[in-house]
Design a protein around this motif. Structure first.
Motif, PDB file in Angstrom:
ATOM      1  N   MET A 197       0.818  -1.206   0.000  1.00 52.38           N
ATOM      2  CA  MET A 197       0.000   0.000   0.000  1.00 52.38           C
ATOM      3  C   MET A 197       0.854   1.261   0.000  1.00 52.38           C
ATOM      4  SD  MET A 197      -3.198  -0.267  -0.318  1.00 52.38           S
ATOM      5  CE  MET A 197      -4.211  -1.725  -0.592  1.00 52.38           C
ATOM      6  N   THR A 198       1.944   1.255   0.769  1.00 48.36           N
ATOM      7  CA  THR A 198       2.798   2.448   0.784  1.00 48.36           C
ATOM      8  C   THR A 198       3.531   2.599  -0.545  1.00 48.36           C
ATOM      9  OG1 THR A 198       4.503   1.151   1.935  1.00 48.36           O
ATOM     10  CG2 THR A 198       3.092   2.544   3.286  1.00 48.36           C
ATOM     11  N   LEU A 199       3.923   1.476  -1.165  1.00 45.87           N
ATOM     12  CA  LEU A 199       4.546   1.572  -2.485  1.00 45.87           C
ATOM     13  C   LEU A 199       3.538   2.055  -3.516  1.00 45.87           C
ATOM     14  CD1 LEU A 199       6.904   1.250  -4.396  1.00 45.87           C
ATOM     15  CD2 LEU A 199       6.359  -1.179  -4.625  1.00 45.87           C
ATOM     16  N   TRP A 200       2.278   1.620  -3.376  1.00 46.95           N
ATOM     17  CA  TRP A 200       1.221   2.087  -4.265  1.00 46.95           C
ATOM     18  C   TRP A 200       1.165   3.622  -4.267  1.00 46.95           C
ATOM     19  CZ3 TRP A 200      -2.465   1.639  -7.849  1.00 46.95           C
ATOM     20  CH2 TRP A 200      -3.579   2.484  -7.814  1.00 46.95           C
ATOM     21  N   ALA A 201       1.384   4.202  -3.088  1.00 44.44           N
ATOM     22  CA  ALA A 201       1.345   5.655  -2.989  1.00 44.44           C
ATOM     23  C   ALA A 201       2.441   6.315  -3.803  1.00 44.44           C
ATOM     24  CB  ALA A 201       1.463   6.081  -1.523  1.00 44.44           C
ATOM     25  N   PHE A 202       3.555   5.611  -4.018  1.00 39.02           N
ATOM     26  CA  PHE A 202       4.680   6.189  -4.751  1.00 39.02           C
ATOM     27  C   PHE A 202       4.690   5.800  -6.223  1.00 39.02           C
ATOM     28  CE2 PHE A 202       6.388   6.720  -0.460  1.00 39.02           C
ATOM     29  CZ  PHE A 202       6.927   7.988  -0.543  1.00 39.02           C
ATOM     30  N   LEU A 203       3.774   4.923  -6.639  1.00 42.14           N
ATOM     31  CA  LEU A 203       3.723   4.609  -8.062  1.00 42.14           C
ATOM     32  C   LEU A 203       3.431   5.901  -8.821  1.00 42.14           C
ATOM     33  CD1 LEU A 203       1.805   1.212  -8.326  1.00 42.14           C
ATOM     34  CD2 LEU A 203       4.234   1.648  -7.998  1.00 42.14           C
ATOM     35  N   GLY A 204       4.259   6.213  -9.741  1.00 41.83           N
ATOM     36  CA  GLY A 204       4.178   7.487 -10.435  1.00 41.83           C
ATOM     37  C   GLY A 204       5.497   8.217 -10.399  1.00 41.83           C
ATOM     38  N   LEU A 205       6.418   7.761  -9.526  1.00 39.68           N
ATOM     39  CA  LEU A 205       7.729   8.409  -9.482  1.00 39.68           C
ATOM     40  C   LEU A 205       8.464   8.260 -10.814  1.00 39.68           C
ATOM     41  CD1 LEU A 205      10.306   6.165  -9.089  1.00 39.68           C
ATOM     42  CD2 LEU A 205       9.138   5.869  -6.912  1.00 39.68           C
ATOM     43  N   GLU A 206       8.085   7.231 -11.584  1.00 37.83           N
ATOM     44  CA  GLU A 206       8.721   6.996 -12.878  1.00 37.83           C
ATOM     45  C   GLU A 206       7.952   7.628 -14.042  1.00 37.83           C
ATOM     46  OE1 GLU A 206       5.256   4.965 -12.861  1.00 37.83           O
ATOM     47  OE2 GLU A 206       6.741   4.723 -11.287  1.00 37.83           O
ATOM     48  N   SER A 207       6.814   8.278 -13.746  1.00 37.77           N
ATOM     49  CA  SER A 207       5.970   8.767 -14.837  1.00 37.77           C
ATOM     50  C   SER A 207       6.651   9.864 -15.649  1.00 37.77           C
ATOM     51  CB  SER A 207       4.627   9.269 -14.294  1.00 37.77           C
ATOM     52  OG  SER A 207       4.812  10.311 -13.361  1.00 37.77           O
ATOM     53  N   ALA A 208       7.553  10.611 -15.031  1.00 34.65           N
ATOM     54  CA  ALA A 208       8.316  11.599 -15.798  1.00 34.65           C
ATOM     55  C   ALA A 208       9.161  10.899 -16.855  1.00 34.65           C
ATOM     56  CB  ALA A 208       9.205  12.420 -14.865  1.00 34.65           C
ATOM     57  N   CYS A 209       9.712   9.714 -16.502  1.00 32.17           N
ATOM     58  CA  CYS A 209      10.492   8.940 -17.473  1.00 32.17           C
ATOM     59  C   CYS A 209       9.599   8.428 -18.596  1.00 32.17           C
ATOM     60  CB  CYS A 209      11.169   7.758 -16.776  1.00 32.17           C
ATOM     61  SG  CYS A 209      12.201   8.220 -15.376  1.00 32.17           S
ATOM     62  N   ALA A 210       8.389   7.984 -18.231  1.00 29.07           N
ATOM     63  CA  ALA A 210       7.474   7.436 -19.230  1.00 29.07           C
ATOM     64  C   ALA A 210       7.032   8.502 -20.225  1.00 29.07           C
ATOM     65  CB  ALA A 210       6.254   6.824 -18.544  1.00 29.07           C
ATOM     66  N   ASN A 211       6.994   9.782 -19.779  1.00 25.52           N
ATOM     67  CA  ASN A 211       6.548  10.867 -20.649  1.00 25.52           C
ATOM     68  C   ASN A 211       7.702  11.642 -21.275  1.00 25.52           C
ATOM     69  OD1 ASN A 211       3.576  10.881 -20.439  1.00 25.52           O
ATOM     70  ND2 ASN A 211       3.970  11.197 -18.268  1.00 25.52           N
ATOM     71  N   MET A 212       8.927  11.105 -21.211  1.00 26.07           N
ATOM     72  CA  MET A 212      10.091  11.890 -21.633  1.00 26.07           C
ATOM     73  C   MET A 212      10.065  12.238 -23.125  1.00 26.07           C
ATOM     74  SD  MET A 212      13.147   9.060 -21.397  1.00 26.07           S
ATOM     75  CE  MET A 212      14.400  10.308 -21.661  1.00 26.07           C
ATOM     76  N   ASP A 213       9.304  11.492 -23.921  1.00 24.92           N
ATOM     77  CA  ASP A 213       9.241  11.786 -25.350  1.00 24.92           C
ATOM     78  C   ASP A 213       8.453  13.065 -25.652  1.00 24.92           C
ATOM     79  OD1 ASP A 213      10.694   9.524 -25.749  1.00 24.92           O
ATOM     80  OD2 ASP A 213       9.011   8.277 -26.384  1.00 24.92           O
ATOM     81  N   VAL A 214       7.675  13.554 -24.673  1.00 25.58           N
ATOM     82  CA  VAL A 214       6.893  14.779 -24.896  1.00 25.58           C
ATOM     83  C   VAL A 214       7.340  15.875 -23.927  1.00 25.58           C
ATOM     84  CG1 VAL A 214       4.880  13.656 -25.882  1.00 25.58           C
ATOM     85  CG2 VAL A 214       5.060  13.872 -23.400  1.00 25.58           C
ATOM     86  N   VAL A 215       8.626  15.861 -23.576  1.00 19.51           N
ATOM     87  CA  VAL A 215       9.178  16.820 -22.615  1.00 19.51           C
ATOM     88  C   VAL A 215      10.295  17.616 -23.273  1.00 19.51           C
ATOM     89  CG1 VAL A 215      10.388  17.074 -20.398  1.00 19.51           C
ATOM     90  CG2 VAL A 215       8.625  15.322 -20.666  1.00 19.51           C
ATOM     91  N   ASP A 216      10.315  18.911 -23.003  1.00 20.92           N
ATOM     92  CA  ASP A 216      11.433  19.740 -23.462  1.00 20.92           C
ATOM     93  C   ASP A 216      12.680  19.423 -22.648  1.00 20.92           C
ATOM     94  OD1 ASP A 216      10.474  21.499 -25.561  1.00 20.92           O
ATOM     95  OD2 ASP A 216       9.123  22.330 -24.060  1.00 20.92           O
ATOM     96  N   ASN A 217      13.821  19.289 -23.330  1.00 17.71           N
ATOM     97  CA  ASN A 217      15.112  19.056 -22.682  1.00 17.71           C
ATOM     98  C   ASN A 217      15.030  17.927 -21.638  1.00 17.71           C
ATOM     99  OD1 ASN A 217      17.769  19.326 -21.976  1.00 17.71           O
ATOM    100  ND2 ASN A 217      17.519  21.259 -20.864  1.00 17.71           N
ATOM    101  N   PRO A 218      14.670  16.696 -22.034  1.00 18.59           N
ATOM    102  CA  PRO A 218      14.453  15.610 -21.072  1.00 18.59           C
ATOM    103  C   PRO A 218      15.677  15.260 -20.246  1.00 18.59           C
ATOM    104  CG  PRO A 218      14.536  14.765 -23.335  1.00 18.59           C
ATOM    105  CD  PRO A 218      14.473  16.254 -23.430  1.00 18.59           C
ATOM    106  N   GLU A 219      16.903  15.442 -20.799  1.00 21.93           N
ATOM    107  CA  GLU A 219      18.103  15.089 -20.029  1.00 21.93           C
ATOM    108  C   GLU A 219      18.191  15.897 -18.737  1.00 21.93           C
ATOM    109  OE1 GLU A 219      18.117  15.927 -23.215  1.00 21.93           O
ATOM    110  OE2 GLU A 219      18.678  14.083 -24.266  1.00 21.93           O
ATOM    111  N   ARG A 220      17.738  17.127 -18.789  1.00 26.83           N
ATOM    112  CA  ARG A 220      17.768  17.986 -17.601  1.00 26.83           C
ATOM    113  C   ARG A 220      16.476  17.903 -16.801  1.00 26.83           C
ATOM    114  NH1 ARG A 220      15.390  22.854 -16.762  1.00 26.83           N
ATOM    115  NH2 ARG A 220      16.274  24.208 -15.139  1.00 26.83           N
ATOM    116  N   ASN A 221      15.324  17.947 -17.475  1.00 27.08           N
ATOM    117  CA  ASN A 221      14.042  18.095 -16.792  1.00 27.08           C
ATOM    118  C   ASN A 221      13.523  16.821 -16.150  1.00 27.08           C
ATOM    119  OD1 ASN A 221      14.058  20.765 -17.540  1.00 27.08           O
ATOM    120  ND2 ASN A 221      12.728  20.486 -19.313  1.00 27.08           N
ATOM    121  N   VAL A 222      13.783  15.657 -16.753  1.00 27.03           N
ATOM    122  CA  VAL A 222      13.291  14.409 -16.184  1.00 27.03           C
ATOM    123  C   VAL A 222      13.884  14.132 -14.794  1.00 27.03           C
ATOM    124  CG1 VAL A 222      13.299  11.890 -16.440  1.00 27.03           C
ATOM    125  CG2 VAL A 222      12.603  13.335 -18.353  1.00 27.03           C
ATOM    126  N   PRO A 223      15.212  14.230 -14.601  1.00 23.01           N
ATOM    127  CA  PRO A 223      15.755  13.993 -13.257  1.00 23.01           C
ATOM    128  C   PRO A 223      15.206  14.953 -12.202  1.00 23.01           C
ATOM    129  CG  PRO A 223      17.501  13.917 -14.890  1.00 23.01           C
ATOM    130  CD  PRO A 223      16.287  14.419 -15.597  1.00 23.01           C
TER     131      PRO A 223
END
Length: 439
Positions: A197-223
């Motif tokens: 349940m506590t891990l469920w709360a953190f699911l989404g920490l990787e969503s920035a990585c999943a959306n990196m194809d629609v992000v400006d300057n992903p090398e800087r902004n994703v981290p």
């Protein structure tokens, strides 16, 4: 760098990452943790450490990886095309399931707000309606989704930050201690019972990585988005859920379908509780909106790479994969019908555990790939050592979360994962035959 018209900036991406976690992860969390007791604070600490290790490793992957496709691209460094496929496949399955659970959360708050109980079929129909609403709202593209998320996030920020700051005036230390371990469960077992349940709360920490194809300057902004969103969510989660546990009696909290609304009703009046429920519903729908967009991007990037059917690659003028979104929502409609349960909480638990198990697979693959990602980027071994160690901690936490999810979730998760190898076998000739000929 000029900002693309339909791409997200770092602020929007951080907000999307935070809303993907907070908007869906926290609204039912006090109820689920109350079933275990306030001893679950130990689970929070374990999960916070594990999640920050995962987030740090993902941030490094985002900085050094030159492959697109999020976690699938990371996995490809170590496991080739099959690893890319398996990461995107299991992540996609996880989101298919998790988004149904998020919709159920919104329905749970909605029934409390309206003061009406629904039949299992009624809950199912309402869940399907919420899923379709969130899907259609994504037709406007990435920037529209980011803009809506930046508004709906306030639906969770106001109640959660509010109770974290002002809830202490109603906090009872004796009530908190009395709820420590209400079922006298062995300590290790009690901690493990709330890990999923506590891990469920953190699911989404990787969503920035999943959306990196629609992000400006992903090398800087994703981290930045991964680390910022995860750290902020960790602090808010631990404080808010533990404050509520000292305000609302454990038995009442464990049986609530709208725990934050209940807490504010205890603190102020039932009317204030209703307002909080409405805000939480807004936040949950906004979170679902972000997740529906994220899963569409996962399927699109996989289709672009040749792993999934080409229909998921088709986009509209707003750069939204509408056809893929519609297919995904049809599948989720079927999942909603298949998981009808007499108890909303029981249905939520089943979906969450299965979503966690399938989501952990791409985590493990990505953590294992950090070594070769850094080597391929030319990073000296002494500079890569710390990241490799932190990624190993993230992987070990992931295995512990798998173990804690229970036998049933592990069984179904394993079947889904093994099915992925069969599916890859069907499409593998287009990737593996050229390698065979080269050798």
């Amino acid at each position: 760098m000029t900002k693309s018209k339909n791409k997200m900036g770092v602020v929007q991406l951080t907000i999307l990452t935070a809303v993907n976690m907070m908007g869906s992860g926290i609204i039912m969390l006090p109820t689920k943790l109350a079933e275990v007791g306030t001893i679950s604070i130990v689970s929070w600490l374990v999960t916070a450490v594990g999640s920050m290790a995962l987030a740090f490793a993902f941030a490094k992957c985002g900085m050094f990886s030159r492959k697109t496709g999020g976690m699938g691209g990371y996995a490809e460094y170590a496991f080739g095309k099959s690893g890319n496929f398996m990461a995107n496949y299991t992540y996609g399955v996880s989101l298919l399931i998790a988004n149904v659970a998020i919709a159920i959360s919104a329905v749970g708050y909605g029934t409390e707000l309206m003061g009406h109980s629904l039949t299992p079929l009624g809950i199912c129909i309402a869940t399907i309606a919420v899923l379709w609403l969130a899907t259609i709202a994504n037709f406007g593209g990435a920037r529209l989704t980011g803009s809506i998320s930046s508004i709906t996030i306030w639906g969770v920020i106001i109640p959660v930050v509010g109770i974290s700051i002002f809830g202490w005036f109603w906090f009872s230390g004796s009530a908190y201690i009395a709820a420590w371990n209400p079922h006298a469960t062995p300590t290790f077992e009690a901690i493990g019972a709330s890990i999923s349940m506590t891990l469920w709360a953190f699911l989404g920490l990787e969503s920035a990585c999943a959306n990196m194809d629609v992000v400006d300057n992903p090398e800087r902004n994703v981290p930045i988005a991964v680390l910022g969103g995860t750290l902020g969510a960790a602090v808010i989660y631990v404080v808010s859920t533990n404050v509520i546990a000292g305000i609302v009696p454990n038995s009442a909290l464990a049986n609530s379908t709208a725990p934050f609304g209940l807490a504010f009703a205890y603190m102020f009046t039932p009317f204030i509780g209703k307002i909080i429920m409405a805000l939480m519903i807004m936040s949950c729908v906004g979170s679902l909106l972000g997740w529906q967009f994220t899963i569409a991007q996962v399927f699109k990037s996989s289709a672009d790479a040749g792993y999934f059917p080409r229909v998921f690659s088709h986009t509209s003028k707003a750069d939204a994969p509408i056809k893929g979104m519609l297919i995904i929502c049809i599948i989720q409609t079927g999942l909603s019908l298949m998981t009808i349960s007499p108890s909303l909480n029981k249905q939520f638990n089943v979906l969450v555990n299965l979503a966690v198990v399938t989501n952990i697979i791409p985590y493990i693959l990505s953590m294992a790939a950090t070594v070769v990602i850094q080597q391929a980027a030319g990073l000296p071994p002494e500079k890569a050592k710390m990241t490799n160690g932190i990624a190993f901690i993230g992987a070990m936490y992931s295995f512990y979360a798998l173990y804690s999810s229970g036998e049933e979730a592990m069984m179904w998760g394993a079947i889904v994962t093994f099915l992925g190898w069969t599916l890859y076998g069907i499409i593998s000739p287009r990737f593996e035959i050229p390698n065979i000929k080269l050798n």
